[in-house]
Enzyme design. Structure first.
Site, mmCIF file in Angstrom:
data_model
loop_
_atom_site.group_PDB
_atom_site.id
_atom_site.type_symbol
_atom_site.label_atom_id
_atom_site.label_comp_id
_atom_site.label_asym_id
_atom_site.label_seq_id
_atom_site.Cartn_x
_atom_site.Cartn_y
_atom_site.Cartn_z
ATOM 1 N N HIS A 18 38.478 51.862 36.113
ATOM 2 C CA HIS A 18 38.421 51.722 37.571
ATOM 3 C C HIS A 18 39.795 51.330 38.135
ATOM 4 O O HIS A 18 40.292 51.968 39.071
ATOM 5 C CB HIS A 18 37.366 50.670 37.923
ATOM 6 C CG HIS A 18 37.145 50.467 39.386
ATOM 7 N ND1 HIS A 18 35.997 50.875 40.008
ATOM 8 C CD2 HIS A 18 37.914 49.877 40.343
ATOM 9 C CE1 HIS A 18 36.075 50.554 41.301
ATOM 10 N NE2 HIS A 18 37.223 49.945 41.521
ATOM 11 N N GLU A 19 40.403 50.296 37.566
ATOM 12 C CA GLU A 19 41.680 49.801 38.093
ATOM 13 C C GLU A 19 42.813 50.789 37.844
ATOM 14 O O GLU A 19 43.664 50.992 38.718
ATOM 15 C CB GLU A 19 42.012 48.420 37.517
ATOM 16 C CG GLU A 19 40.997 47.340 37.838
ATOM 17 C CD GLU A 19 40.635 47.220 39.309
ATOM 18 O OE1 GLU A 19 41.494 47.488 40.181
ATOM 19 O OE2 GLU A 19 39.481 46.866 39.598
ATOM 20 N N CYS A 53 33.295 48.427 44.407
ATOM 21 C CA CYS A 53 34.742 48.376 44.605
ATOM 22 C C CYS A 53 35.049 47.533 45.833
ATOM 23 O O CYS A 53 34.375 47.666 46.860
ATOM 24 C CB CYS A 53 35.284 49.797 44.793
ATOM 25 S SG CYS A 53 37.052 49.878 45.107
ATOM 26 N N HIS A 95 42.603 53.483 40.426
ATOM 27 C CA HIS A 95 43.229 53.074 41.694
ATOM 28 C C HIS A 95 44.723 53.377 41.675
ATOM 29 O O HIS A 95 45.265 53.938 42.629
ATOM 30 C CB HIS A 95 43.060 51.569 41.931
ATOM 31 C CG HIS A 95 41.801 51.184 42.623
ATOM 32 N ND1 HIS A 95 41.443 51.663 43.859
ATOM 33 C CD2 HIS A 95 40.815 50.330 42.252
ATOM 34 C CE1 HIS A 95 40.287 51.131 44.216
ATOM 35 N NE2 HIS A 95 39.880 50.320 43.260
#
Length: 197
Positions: free
Chosen positions: A148-149, A106, A152
């Site tokens: 993952h995004e 990351c 976030h």
């Protein structure tokens, strides 16, 4: 436009859910969104990332950019932006992640990576830069990036998904770098590349 500093784990903007991008009754998007998206692409490219969420550059808006292959070590990539993404996945395995196949890094945890359990398939629906509805789906690396995004934007880092010895190792690593506190960042293109690209 501009490359912006990337916030490091511990900054409150990374640990708080982002706000949806407002969409007008006619489907229009805010006028300043185009500049933000350009800065996000510039920052992601300078950092050699496969994705970047707006809160990683300190903007609490539900938008991410990506430039990601479908599978590791493939050269054909997909590139774009997703505004107000909604994520759907297959079941996440309950086994310990494989140290090689499930390794994840990351830009907000610069230079580090840890095995992270993720679903094998993911789909995201949202809007593109013009406000047109889009659907993206994929497996392998592309599915990992979508999860993952979107994570976030929900206020979580991949470190929050770690289990067992990987979670313990990550906590020690964050502490050893002096991270985990507000106000830390790194500047792609100026600071040394933490991933050695």
């Amino acid at each position: 436009m501009a490359v912006r500093p990337i916030r490091i784990v511990g900054d409150p903007v990374l640990h708080t859910a982002t706000e949806p991008v407002p969409v007008g009754a006619d489907g229009s998007l805010p006028a300043d969104l185009a500049d933000l998206i350009t800065d996000m692409y510039d920052t992601m490219d300078a950092a050699h990332g496969v994705g970047l969420a707006a809160n990683q550059i300190g903007v609490s808006k539900r938008v991410f950019v990506y430039d990601c292959a479908d599978e590791r070590k493939k050269t054909t990539r997909r590139r774009g932006v997703v505004i107000n993404p909604v994520l759907e996945t297959s079941e996440i395995p309950e086994t310990m992640p494989d140290p090689e196949d499930d390794d994840e890094g990351c830009l907000s945890v610069p230079g580090e990576s840890f095995p992270t359990g993720r679903a094998d398939w993911a789909r995201v629906t949202g809007l593109d830069a013009d406000g047109t509805p889009i659907t993206l789906e994929g497996t392998d690396l592309f599915a990992r990036m979508l999860q993952h995004e979107t994570g976030h934007l929900d206020g979580f880092l991949y470190l929050d998904r770690l289990i067992g010895r990987n979670a313990r190792s990550a906590k020690k690593t964050v502490k050893s770098h002096g991270w985990g506190v507000p106000g830390l960042s790194w500047m792609p293109g100026e600071d040394p590349d933490p991933f050695g690209h």
